[in-house]
Write a protein that holds these residues in place. Structure first.
Motif, PDB file in Angstrom:
ATOM      1  N   UNK A   3       4.929 -10.515   5.709  1.00  0.00           N
ATOM      2  CA  UNK A   3       5.399 -10.436   4.178  1.00  0.00           C
ATOM      3  C   UNK A   3       6.723 -11.140   4.459  1.00  0.00           C
ATOM      4  N   UNK A   4       7.260 -12.131   3.756  1.00  0.00           N
ATOM      5  CA  UNK A   4       8.625 -12.617   3.944  1.00  0.00           C
ATOM      6  C   UNK A   4       9.474 -11.575   3.110  1.00  0.00           C
ATOM      7  N   UNK A   5       8.871 -10.938   1.922  1.00  0.00           N
ATOM      8  CA  UNK A   5       9.639 -10.239   1.141  1.00  0.00           C
ATOM      9  C   UNK A   5       9.674  -8.597   1.317  1.00  0.00           C
ATOM     10  N   UNK A   6       9.112  -8.361   2.349  1.00  0.00           N
ATOM     11  CA  UNK A   6       8.965  -6.929   2.858  1.00  0.00           C
ATOM     12  C   UNK A   6      10.315  -6.390   3.034  1.00  0.00           C
ATOM     13  N   UNK A   7      10.763  -5.037   2.527  1.00  0.00           N
ATOM     14  CA  UNK A   7      12.020  -4.383   2.551  1.00  0.00           C
ATOM     15  C   UNK A   7      12.290  -4.406   4.254  1.00  0.00           C
ATOM     16  N   UNK A   8      13.533  -4.542   4.305  1.00  0.00           N
ATOM     17  CA  UNK A   8      14.306  -4.538   5.688  1.00  0.00           C
ATOM     18  C   UNK A   8      13.512  -5.454   6.761  1.00  0.00           C
ATOM     19  N   UNK A  51       3.678  -1.928   8.245  1.00  0.00           N
ATOM     20  CA  UNK A  51       3.490  -2.925   7.148  1.00  0.00           C
ATOM     21  C   UNK A  51       2.848  -2.416   5.820  1.00  0.00           C
ATOM     22  N   UNK A  52       2.447  -1.228   5.679  1.00  0.00           N
ATOM     23  CA  UNK A  52       1.899  -0.904   4.590  1.00  0.00           C
ATOM     24  C   UNK A  52       0.410  -1.059   4.506  1.00  0.00           C
ATOM     25  N   UNK A  53      -0.402  -1.481   5.806  1.00  0.00           N
ATOM     26  CA  UNK A  53      -1.656  -1.736   5.819  1.00  0.00           C
ATOM     27  C   UNK A  53      -2.255  -0.487   5.150  1.00  0.00           C
ATOM     28  N   UNK A  54      -3.680  -0.695   4.603  1.00  0.00           N
ATOM     29  CA  UNK A  54      -4.460   0.433   4.240  1.00  0.00           C
ATOM     30  C   UNK A  54      -5.387  -0.283   3.219  1.00  0.00           C
ATOM     31  N   UNK A  55      -6.215   0.809   2.996  1.00  0.00           N
ATOM     32  CA  UNK A  55      -7.326   0.662   1.898  1.00  0.00           C
ATOM     33  C   UNK A  55      -6.973   0.329   0.549  1.00  0.00           C
ATOM     34  N   UNK A  56      -7.524  -0.563  -0.303  1.00  0.00           N
ATOM     35  CA  UNK A  56      -7.115  -0.989  -1.528  1.00  0.00           C
ATOM     36  C   UNK A  56      -5.813  -1.905  -1.332  1.00  0.00           C
ATOM     37  N   UNK A  57      -4.710  -1.177  -2.054  1.00  0.00           N
ATOM     38  CA  UNK A  57      -3.529  -1.919  -1.972  1.00  0.00           C
ATOM     39  C   UNK A  57      -2.527  -1.362  -0.699  1.00  0.00           C
ATOM     40  N   UNK A  58      -3.024  -0.490  -0.079  1.00  0.00           N
ATOM     41  CA  UNK A  58      -2.416   0.082   1.115  1.00  0.00           C
ATOM     42  C   UNK A  58      -1.712   1.405   0.828  1.00  0.00           C
ATOM     43  N   UNK A  59      -0.956   1.618   2.091  1.00  0.00           N
ATOM     44  CA  UNK A  59      -0.357   3.173   2.335  1.00  0.00           C
ATOM     45  C   UNK A  59       0.897   2.947   2.259  1.00  0.00           C
ATOM     46  N   UNK A  60       1.681   4.169   2.375  1.00  0.00           N
ATOM     47  CA  UNK A  60       3.088   4.040   2.591  1.00  0.00           C
ATOM     48  C   UNK A  60       3.568   3.246   3.866  1.00  0.00           C
ATOM     49  N   UNK A  61       4.470   2.546   3.665  1.00  0.00           N
ATOM     50  CA  UNK A  61       4.703   1.576   4.816  1.00  0.00           C
ATOM     51  C   UNK A  61       5.856   2.232   5.657  1.00  0.00           C
TER      52      UNK A  61
END
Length: 538
Positions: free
Chosen positions: A296-301, A245-255
């Motif tokens: 996230x409701x609008x996460x791709x896929x 889900x792209x979790x990570x520091x600041x705005x996150x990592x590659x999902x």
């Protein structure tokens, strides 16, 4: 080349999907994983079929040390290999005598990822050592771990920024790790400032100049982490590091999920076991539940809105061929297409939504037209049906059957909020209902007036409809719509109810929050009884 996991199944080693949710993903603000949480997520990731799961930094904190000890005992990995994360040895010492290197070996992990400085300024300012000594730290640590029978990956921290500042030295770090025996050298966009074209150019050059097998670790600070990861793959990287889900520091990592879906469905790379991609939506949501973050409701896929269609024009085309407005079949990733009913709806939207709900409209154009008109009329008053499927189904059935589904009639209701001198509050509700020819009066107290109304309905009706005992209000949202004069306004309430086997959402609109809530509750109980197969009372 192939590798074997604990159960002996053989995995193709030509391309790596490497997950770092348990380490890098856990650095997201608001995530605080227990050891039990980490074990649960590790099982989900292994079920999904990633090749490597980075579990944390053993020796750095007791929780990660305990995780590796318990994972060895409690998880029989089917697809993944467990990875321990740590740093190169300290300056001026030796890897054989370094306590944190020993902790990596003691973790029992078959694979170790070492973080190494590849930006010259970081070497001199953060490590406070020379550029040559940093290279020796990389060489010594990789060689020592390899001599102990461990597979080694090397994360080149701040690589892209270091490459801009001193490309020769950044490549020296890659070359040193490769020559010392690292299987993969990962180029890290630690600050997340790169763009896809830049990543592709750098990866291609470094690969050509060093001969090393390269991986990519992208942060999402420019919103390009997934694109940067795929750009690196285009340039020859065969190892991708991601987080669920792209979790990570600041705005996150590659999902992890868009990256894997793109590799499988767009690139044609087989990076997961057969059938695993269809579990992607379930795995994404399951991990979100463990970390206690709303998916996230609008996460791709994998988002619930990823294949949701609202505009009437789209619906008309989808009715002919779903592929006209969808880039993939949602079932490939375990998701479903949804039709949203709103004031933008046309006949095709209503027909498709009816089909989705199992209601055959029989090609009745007049019926569909009535439903379209009623939806538009009610949305003008503040109702919304795209988030309240249950209320829409009741409306649709009412038009199709020529009568409303009624299990009870409301004579009146009243809610009282009492503010007492001692600062406490009391909430009491009284409802007067008719059900199966019987007049029912019930009173209840509650934690707020809406809860009191909810309890009063149950007290009055559970004797007649015992199914109500299973119903639970699990979500409640209020929105104040545009005002008219002074404090006058329209209030919309969305209620989500569960019976333990599923959930449904209903909507109510009124001049105040209590009136709107009563409408939403009426629909919630009515739909729940319909769902339970109870015959209407009238």
């Amino acid at each position: 080349m192939t590798t074997e996991n604990a159960e002996g199944s053989r995995l193709d080693d030509s391309f790596h999907v490497f997950d770092t949710t348990l380490r890098d993903g856990a650095q997201r603000e608001g995530i605080n994983l227990t050891v039990a949480d980490k074990l649960t997520i590790a099982r989900h990731l292994d079920d999904f079929g990633v090749g490597f799961i980075e579990g944390g930094w053993p020796g750095a904190n007791p929780r990660d040390t305990e995780f590796f000890a318990r994972a060895r005992q409690e998880i029989a990995f089917k697809n993944a290999q467990l990875v321990a994360f740590g740093a190169t040895r300290r300056a001026g010492g030796s890897a054989a005598d370094d306590p944190q290197v020993k902790a990596l070996l003691d973790s029992g992990a078959p694979v170790i990822t070492l973080v190494a400085k590849s930006h010259d300024r970081h070497v001199e300012l953060a490590l406070r050592t020379t550029l040559d000594e940093n290279l020796e730290m990389v060489r010594d640590t990789v060689s020592h771990l390899r001599a102990q029978g461990r597979r080694v990956f090397v994360d080149c921290e701040h690589f892209f920024d270091g490459y801009k500042a001193n490309p020769g030295y950044a490549k020296d770090v890659v070359r040193t790790a490769h020559e010392a025996g690292a299987d993969v050298v990962i180029l890290c966009d630690t600050n997340g400032g790169m763009l896809p074209a830049q990543v592709q150019a750098v990866v291609a050059t470094v690969r050509a100049d060093t001969g090393a097998r390269l991986g990519i670790h992208a942060q999402d600070d420019t919103g390009c982490a997934v694109a940067n990861t795929l750009a690196a793959v285009d340039a020859g990287a065969t190892h991708v590091q991601c987080t669920a889900n792209g979790y990570g520091e600041r705005v996150g990592n590659a999902n992890l999920f868009p990256v894997v879906a793109a590799l499988e469905l767009k690139y044609g790379k087989r990076v997961l076991p057969d059938g695993a991609l269809a579990e992607m939506t379930r795995i994404s949501h399951a991990i979100a539940e463990v970390v206690n973050l709303t998916p996230s409701t609008h996460q791709p896929y994998v988002g619930v809105s990823a294949f949701a269609h609202k505009a009437g024009l789209h619906a008309s085309a989808i009715k002919v061929d779903p592929d006209l407005y969808q880039h993939i079949d949602p079932e490939l990733v375990g998701n479903t297409m949804r039709m949203l009913v709103s004031d933008m709806a046309g006949r095709a939207s209503i027909e498709l939504k009816g089909k989705e709900l199992g209601i055959d409209l029989g090609g009745d154009r007049a019926l569909v037209a009535r439903v379209v008109e009623r939806v538009k009329e009610r949305e003008l008053k503040g109702y919304t049906y795209e988030a309240a499927d249950a209320s829409f189904e009741l409306l649709l059935r009412e038009e199709a059957e020529g009568r409303a589904r009624r299990y009870f009639r409301t004579e009146s209701w009243r809610a009282i909020v009492e503010d007492r001198p001692d600062g406490t509050h009391a909430n009491e509700a009284t409802v007067k209902l008719w059900a199966k020819g019987e007049r029912i009066v019930a009173t209840a107290e509650g934690n707020g007036p809406v809860n009191a109304l909810d309890r009063a309905i149950r007290i009055g009706l559970e004797r007649i409809y015992p199914q109500l005992a299973k119903f639970e209000l699990i979500d409640y949202k209020v929105r104040i719509l545009e005002g008219r004069h002074g404090t006058e306004s329209t209030t919309r309430v969305l209620v989500t109810t569960s019976d333990g086997n599923g959930e449904w959402s209903t909507v109510g609109v009124g001049e105040n929050v209590i009136a709107a809530s009563w409408q939403a509750l009426e629909d919630a109980f009515t739909y729940g009884l319909l769902r339970a197969g109870v015959d209407p009372a009238e």
